[in-house]
Each structure stands twice: as structure tokens, then as C-alpha cells.
Design a protein around this motif. Structure first.
Motif, PDB file in Angstrom:
ATOM      1  N   ALA A 132      15.561  54.704  82.763  1.00 50.62           N
ATOM      2  CA  ALA A 132      15.013  54.256  84.047  1.00 50.62           C
ATOM      3  C   ALA A 132      13.791  53.382  83.838  1.00 50.62           C
ATOM      4  O   ALA A 132      13.646  52.322  84.461  1.00 50.62           O
ATOM      5  N   TYR A 133      12.916  53.819  82.941  1.00 49.08           N
ATOM      6  CA  TYR A 133      11.708  53.040  82.641  1.00 49.08           C
ATOM      7  C   TYR A 133      12.071  51.682  82.044  1.00 49.08           C
ATOM      8  O   TYR A 133      11.524  50.646  82.438  1.00 49.08           O
ATOM      9  N   THR A 134      13.021  51.690  81.115  1.00 50.53           N
ATOM     10  CA  THR A 134      13.431  50.437  80.473  1.00 50.53           C
ATOM     11  C   THR A 134      14.083  49.491  81.465  1.00 50.53           C
ATOM     12  O   THR A 134      13.857  48.273  81.432  1.00 50.53           O
ATOM     13  N   GLY A 135      14.883  50.037  82.374  1.00 53.16           N
ATOM     14  CA  GLY A 135      15.512  49.197  83.383  1.00 53.16           C
ATOM     15  C   GLY A 135      14.477  48.482  84.239  1.00 53.16           C
ATOM     16  O   GLY A 135      14.603  47.283  84.531  1.00 53.16           O
ATOM     17  N   LEU A 136      13.434  49.210  84.618  1.00 51.38           N
ATOM     18  CA  LEU A 136      12.394  48.624  85.466  1.00 51.38           C
ATOM     19  C   LEU A 136      11.544  47.627  84.686  1.00 51.38           C
ATOM     20  O   LEU A 136      11.244  46.528  85.176  1.00 51.38           O
ATOM     21  N   THR A 137      11.142  47.986  83.466  1.00 55.12           N
ATOM     22  CA  THR A 137      10.267  47.094  82.708  1.00 55.12           C
ATOM     23  C   THR A 137      11.008  45.859  82.193  1.00 55.12           C
ATOM     24  O   THR A 137      10.402  44.793  82.058  1.00 55.12           O
ATOM     25  N   THR A 138      12.304  45.978  81.912  1.00 52.82           N
ATOM     26  CA  THR A 138      13.081  44.798  81.512  1.00 52.82           C
ATOM     27  C   THR A 138      13.117  43.789  82.650  1.00 52.82           C
ATOM     28  O   THR A 138      12.924  42.580  82.452  1.00 52.82           O
ATOM     29  N   TYR A 139      13.355  44.297  83.855  1.00 55.21           N
ATOM     30  CA  TYR A 139      13.351  43.430  85.038  1.00 55.21           C
ATOM     31  C   TYR A 139      11.982  42.766  85.219  1.00 55.21           C
ATOM     32  O   TYR A 139      11.884  41.551  85.454  1.00 55.21           O
ATOM     33  N   LEU A 140      10.908  43.545  85.089  1.00 55.69           N
ATOM     34  CA  LEU A 140       9.572  43.011  85.316  1.00 55.69           C
ATOM     35  C   LEU A 140       9.158  42.034  84.225  1.00 55.69           C
ATOM     36  O   LEU A 140       8.451  41.056  84.491  1.00 55.69           O
ATOM     37  N   ALA A 141       9.593  42.284  82.993  1.00 53.74           N
ATOM     38  CA  ALA A 141       9.278  41.352  81.905  1.00 53.74           C
ATOM     39  C   ALA A 141       9.898  39.982  82.174  1.00 53.74           C
ATOM     40  O   ALA A 141       9.266  38.937  81.950  1.00 53.74           O
ATOM     41  N   GLU A 142      11.124  39.978  82.667  1.00 55.46           N
ATOM     42  CA  GLU A 142      11.777  38.710  83.013  1.00 55.46           C
ATOM     43  C   GLU A 142      11.037  38.029  84.169  1.00 55.46           C
ATOM     44  O   GLU A 142      10.865  36.802  84.184  1.00 55.46           O
ATOM     45  N   LEU A 143      10.568  38.833  85.116  1.00 49.50           N
ATOM     46  CA  LEU A 143       9.882  38.285  86.285  1.00 49.50           C
ATOM     47  C   LEU A 143       8.549  37.653  85.888  1.00 49.50           C
ATOM     48  O   LEU A 143       8.244  36.517  86.289  1.00 49.50           O
ATOM     49  N   VAL A 144       7.735  38.359  85.096  1.00 49.66           N
ATOM     50  CA  VAL A 144       6.419  37.803  84.742  1.00 49.66           C
ATOM     51  C   VAL A 144       6.562  36.622  83.788  1.00 49.66           C
ATOM     52  O   VAL A 144       5.736  35.697  83.802  1.00 49.66           O
ATOM     53  N   THR A 145       7.608  36.625  82.964  1.00 47.06           N
ATOM     54  CA  THR A 145       7.861  35.467  82.098  1.00 47.06           C
ATOM     55  C   THR A 145       8.174  34.237  82.947  1.00 47.06           C
ATOM     56  O   THR A 145       7.686  33.130  82.670  1.00 47.06           O
ATOM     57  N   ALA A 146       8.968  34.428  83.982  1.00 47.89           N
ATOM     58  CA  ALA A 146       9.290  33.318  84.890  1.00 47.89           C
ATOM     59  C   ALA A 146       8.049  32.851  85.635  1.00 47.89           C
ATOM     60  O   ALA A 146       7.855  31.642  85.847  1.00 47.89           O
ATOM     61  N   LYS A 147       7.175  33.769  86.021  1.00 51.22           N
ATOM     62  CA  LYS A 147       5.960  33.384  86.730  1.00 51.22           C
ATOM     63  C   LYS A 147       4.984  32.665  85.805  1.00 51.22           C
ATOM     64  O   LYS A 147       4.226  31.797  86.252  1.00 51.22           O
ATOM     65  N   ARG A 148       4.977  33.039  84.544  1.00 49.92           N
ATOM     66  CA  ARG A 148       4.116  32.324  83.593  1.00 49.92           C
ATOM     67  C   ARG A 148       4.579  30.879  83.442  1.00 49.92           C
ATOM     68  O   ARG A 148       3.761  29.970  83.311  1.00 49.92           O
ATOM     69  N   ALA A 149       5.900  30.662  83.488  1.00 47.14           N
ATOM     70  CA  ALA A 149       6.437  29.298  83.369  1.00 47.14           C
ATOM     71  C   ALA A 149       6.243  28.503  84.649  1.00 47.14           C
ATOM     72  O   ALA A 149       5.987  27.287  84.611  1.00 47.14           O
ATOM     73  N   ALA A 150       6.348  29.197  85.795  1.00 49.13           N
ATOM     74  CA  ALA A 150       6.229  28.502  87.078  1.00 49.13           C
ATOM     75  C   ALA A 150       5.544  29.428  88.078  1.00 49.13           C
ATOM     76  O   ALA A 150       6.195  30.058  88.912  1.00 49.13           O
ATOM     77  N   PRO A 151       4.209  29.534  87.996  1.00 48.23           N
ATOM     78  CA  PRO A 151       3.491  30.472  88.867  1.00 48.23           C
ATOM     79  C   PRO A 151       3.555  30.078  90.326  1.00 48.23           C
ATOM     80  O   PRO A 151       3.654  28.898  90.673  1.00 48.23           O
ATOM     81  N   GLY A 152       3.506  31.098  91.174  1.00 46.97           N
ATOM     82  CA  GLY A 152       3.496  30.890  92.617  1.00 46.97           C
ATOM     83  C   GLY A 152       2.181  31.345  93.211  1.00 46.97           C
ATOM     84  O   GLY A 152       1.151  31.409  92.524  1.00 46.97           O
ATOM     85  N   GLU A 153       2.217  31.711  94.500  1.00 46.15           N
ATOM     86  CA  GLU A 153       1.011  32.166  95.198  1.00 46.15           C
ATOM     87  C   GLU A 153       1.100  33.668  95.414  1.00 46.15           C
ATOM     88  O   GLU A 153       1.334  34.141  96.519  1.00 46.15           O
ATOM     89  N   ASP A 154       0.959  34.420  94.350  1.00 54.23           N
ATOM     90  CA  ASP A 154       1.036  35.871  94.440  1.00 54.23           C
ATOM     91  C   ASP A 154       0.216  36.478  93.308  1.00 54.23           C
ATOM     92  O   ASP A 154      -0.236  35.775  92.393  1.00 54.23           O
ATOM     93  N   LEU A 155       0.031  37.797  93.353  1.00 55.83           N
ATOM     94  CA  LEU A 155      -0.849  38.468  92.397  1.00 55.83           C
ATOM     95  C   LEU A 155      -0.320  38.395  90.962  1.00 55.83           C
ATOM     96  O   LEU A 155      -1.082  38.147  90.020  1.00 55.83           O
ATOM     97  N   LEU A 156       0.984  38.600  90.762  1.00 53.62           N
ATOM     98  CA  LEU A 156       1.516  38.537  89.400  1.00 53.62           C
ATOM     99  C   LEU A 156       1.402  37.125  88.828  1.00 53.62           C
ATOM    100  O   LEU A 156       1.160  36.954  87.628  1.00 53.62           O
ATOM    101  N   SER A 157       1.548  36.125  89.665  1.00 55.19           N
ATOM    102  CA  SER A 157       1.359  34.747  89.203  1.00 55.19           C
ATOM    103  C   SER A 157      -0.092  34.515  88.796  1.00 55.19           C
ATOM    104  O   SER A 157      -0.370  33.848  87.782  1.00 55.19           O
ATOM    105  N   ASP A 158      -1.036  35.042  89.588  1.00 55.52           N
ATOM    106  CA  ASP A 158      -2.451  34.912  89.230  1.00 55.52           C
ATOM    107  C   ASP A 158      -2.715  35.523  87.862  1.00 55.52           C
ATOM    108  O   ASP A 158      -3.445  34.951  87.038  1.00 55.52           O
ATOM    109  N   LEU A 159      -2.140  36.692  87.618  1.00 55.24           N
ATOM    110  CA  LEU A 159      -2.322  37.345  86.318  1.00 55.24           C
ATOM    111  C   LEU A 159      -1.611  36.571  85.209  1.00 55.24           C
ATOM    112  O   LEU A 159      -2.112  36.464  84.086  1.00 55.24           O
ATOM    113  N   ALA A 160      -0.429  36.029  85.518  1.00 61.42           N
ATOM    114  CA  ALA A 160       0.342  35.299  84.515  1.00 61.42           C
ATOM    115  C   ALA A 160      -0.380  34.036  84.046  1.00 61.42           C
ATOM    116  O   ALA A 160      -0.127  33.533  82.946  1.00 61.42           O
TER     117      ALA A 160
END
Length: 408
Positions: free
Chosen positions: A194-222
């Protein structure tokens, strides 16, 4: 002088006194010995802290470590299903709730600005809009309806998704993995999956935000180069997980408690100005996040007891929030009580980062629900409501409700 009470084998969790009250053995232990021995199945004797003053002192003292990569990790549920001690868990990058200063301080400082009272206050109108829209959806349904699925869970999920920049369309997967991760009676492999399923999804999400950040908190951190993808993922896990699970459970369990205390509910309906204090009282009374763990890094004194370095210390926030030494008549739900000072958001360096956001969500949620559904009632007998005694955050699995009026 401490009364003599047998040392319990594992943490008592059976809510034999009712759906909203602590286990009776926890209450007896707190009243007799607020810092008491707790026996683990491998023979290790740790400690259970139940008194308000002792819990507050412990949580302010960073010598009681939050780390999972030192000492022995014990998980003391009922003796019938208590696992033996396990080896220390490796420290997870970004998972700041399991860190001590200065590493905890470094990561938390990056997030503090996003959750200031002023910043969260700016979200108040948007949160109210999310609540009203969800209640519009609820009003279109034919009762009986599960309030958890149709209101209590969607509202904080929508809010935290919007704040972080997590697509709400992905909610089914992250809600399912979060719920599975919280289950007590599952194998380590299931929990890791369960933990791996959630963190795998989030790792893909923050990687995408690092490449193309938006106007949200995770993008600010990325955008911060000093944070690795692994750290971003750990931070995202904490914020997403804590940002919807806890508030959802208070909204659902709190509604259940109000419906079971009609005189209190009537007072709240008659005087909406009671709402801010009522939310604090519901937080105190319900204490959905009940159990925390700390690890003594050296010999320490707490509540007149000597805690040996290396000891596992279990904290019961529910018992502390019901301590008669701190709150008069603590087992009574009193929406006019001055409940500020409760420990449901924790205390010390790990005090809940999102507490102001949670308060606004709960105030908006309870206010609009009670206003728009004045005849809201349980659709099943109270004894048939399925309680989350099998989960590490307390609440109800479902809350079937009905109404007889046309929702406003």
C-alpha cells in the motif's frame, strides 16, 4: 503513591465504554499511574503515557525521538495479535514526521509558509465553496446515504488535492492505498504494498512537476533544487495522507457524536457562534489520532518515573484529552467548553502543520451540513454503525444518514 495495577500486555484498545470513550483499562491506568509500564510480547518493558501533563511534557522533549531507524520498533495492539519486536525501519527521505531536529526542522521550515494562519485564511472562501458543492451533490441523492463516502471523505480530499496539485481524478487509488496502510490486521507485505503504491504514484507526480511546475504547493517544493525527488515524495506522502484521512474521520465521527447528543446538536443549531469552540471540543472528545510512539534516547524522568534510554514509549492522546486533572467532567461532550489546549493536533516540534487548514475545513463542513440538512438523522441504530477499531486512525467506516426535509 501509585496504585498497583497489573502491567498490561500490549496496548488496551477495546472501546468497551462506548464508541466515543477510551478503553476502560486505559482510563484506570491514567487515573492510577499516568506513566505506567507496558509489556511487549518479546519481554521488553516499555511505557504507556496517558496523563495530560506527562503527554505534553514528553511531546515537547526531543530526547523522546520520533525516528524509526533507532532502537527497536514495537507495535503494541491487543495481545492476541501483537507482533514481536521488529528491526528498526530505515529512515525514509522526506518523511519529516519520523525525524528529529535538525533534519526535521530543515524540512518543516520549507512548509511552514504554506500553512500559516494568514495563508490558510485566504483559502476559506474556496473551502466553503467546495463544501457547498459537495452538499449539492449529497442533496440530489435519495436517502439513506453514506455520509463518509458522499461528504466527509470527499471534502478534505478535494481541498488537499487542490492545495498540493494532486489530480482529484486519481482519488480512488490514493484513498484505497491510504486506507489499506492504516489497517491493523494486515501483513507487513500488504502494508508495504500500500505504501509503495502511494509513493510510486507520488514520485511520478513530483517528477512531472519538477519538469513542468504549476501553481500549487508540490510545484513550489519541486522548484527547490536542494530537495531530491525522494524527499519530495516523502513530503508529498505526509501531506496527502494526513491532509485527508484525519479531517475526514473527524467530520464523520463528529457528526455521529452530534446525532447521539441531540441536546448539544440543538444548542449548536440555535447558536452558530458556538462553532469554533465546538470544533475544538469535538477534536478533544474524539481524538481520532489516538496513539503515537516515541523512543527514549537517554535515561529520562517523566511523571515521577524513570524512563530508561532505549525504551519504547506509547502515548495515548485520547486518554490525555480525557484527563480530569486538565478538563472538568472530561467524558461529557460539552460544546460550550473551553477546549483549547487539547492535544489532538499534538504538541511541540511535531504539532500538526495543517491544523489551521483542518479547523477551517471542519468549521465549514459542520456549519453547512447542519444548516442545509436540519432534519439529518442516523438511518440505522447507533449500535450498527461500523467503527474503525481495526484502523490506526479512529472513525467510522460508513455513516448511513437520512433526512425528511428538502435540503436547503
Amino acid at each position: 503513591m501509585n496504585q498497583t495495577i497489573p502491567v498490561p500486555l500490549g496496548l488496551p484498545v477495546d472501546r468497551d465504554a462506548g464508541p466515543f470513550d477510551p478503553p476502560s483499562l486505559i482510563t484506570r491506568l491514567r487515573d492510577a499511574r499516568p506513566v505506567s509500564p507496558l509489556l511487549f510480547p518479546d519481554g521488553h518493558e516499555g511505557w504507556l503515557v496517558t496523563g495530560y501533563d506527562a503527554v505534553r511534557q514528553l511531546m515537547a522533549d526531543t530526547r523522546f525521538s520520533s525516528r524509526q531507524d533507532i532502537g527497536i520498533l514495537h507495535v503494541p495492539y491487543e495481545a492476541s495479535r501483537m507482533p514481536a519486536a521488529t528491526e528498526p525501519s530505515p529512515q525514509v527521505p522526506g518523511l519529516f514526521i519520523t525525524m528529529d531536529p535538525p533534519e526535521h526542522t530543515r524540512l518543516r521550515r520549507m512548509l511552514t509558509g504554506a500553512f500559516t494562519v494568514k495563508r490558510v485564511k485566504q483559502l476559506e472562501e474556496r473551502i466553503a465553496d467546495i463544501v457547498e458543492r459537495q452538499l449539492d451533490e449529497l442533496a440530489r441523492l435519495t436517502p439513506p446515504v453514506d455520509l463518509v463516502a458522499e461528504f466527509a471523505l470527499p471534502v478534505p480530499s478535494l481541498v488537499i488535492c487542490e492545495l498540493l496539485g494532486v489530480p482529484y481524478a486519481d482519488r480512488r487509488d490514493f484513498q484505497a492505498n491510504s486506507a489499506k496502510f492504516l489497517e491493523k490486521d494486515i501483513s507487513l507485505d500488504e502494508k508495504v504494498a500500500a505504501y509503495t503504491g502511494l509513493t510510486t504514484y507520488l514520485a511520478e507526480l513530483v517528477t512531472a512537476k519538477r519538469a513542468a511546475p504549476g501553481e500549487d504547493l508540490l510545484s513550489d517544493l519541486a522548484r527547490r533544487d536542494e530537495l531530491s525527488v525522494e524527499e519530495l515524495t516523502g513530503i508529498a506522502f505526509v501531506l496527502l495522507f494526513a491532509g485527508h484521512e484525519t479531517t475526514a474521520n473527524v467530520l464523520a465521527l463528529g457528526t455521529f457524536a452530534l446525532l447521539e447528543h441531540p441536546e448539544q446538536l440543538a444548542e449548536l443549531r440555535a447558536d452558530p457562534e458556538l462553532l469554533p469552540g465546538a470544533v475544538e471540543e469535538l477534536m478533544r472528545y474524539l481524538s481520532v489520532v489516538d496513539v503515537l510512539y516515541r523512543y527514549a534516547t537517554e535515561d529520562l524522568e517523566l511523571g515521577g518515573e524513570t524512563i530508561a534510554g532505549g525504551s519504547t514509549v506509547v502515548v495515548s492522546l485520547l486518554a490525555a484529552n480525557r484527563d480530569p486533572r486538565r478538563f472538568d467532567d472530561p467524558d461529557t461532550l460539552d460544546l460550550r467548553r473551553e477546549a483549547r489546549g487539547h492535544l489532538s493536533f499534538g504538541h511541540g516540534v511535531h504539532q500538526c502543520l495543517g491544523q489551521q487548514l483542518a479547523r477551517i475545513e471542519m468549521r465549514a463542513g459542520f456549519a453547512a451540513l447542519l444548516r442545509r440538512f436540519p432534519t439529518l438523522a442516523l438511518a440505522v441504530p447507533a449500535g450498527e454503525v461500523r467503527l474503525k477499531t481495526d484502523m490506526n486512525i479512529y472513525g467510522v467506516h460508513a455513516l448511513p444518514v437520512t433526512w425528511t426535509d428538502t435540503p436547503r
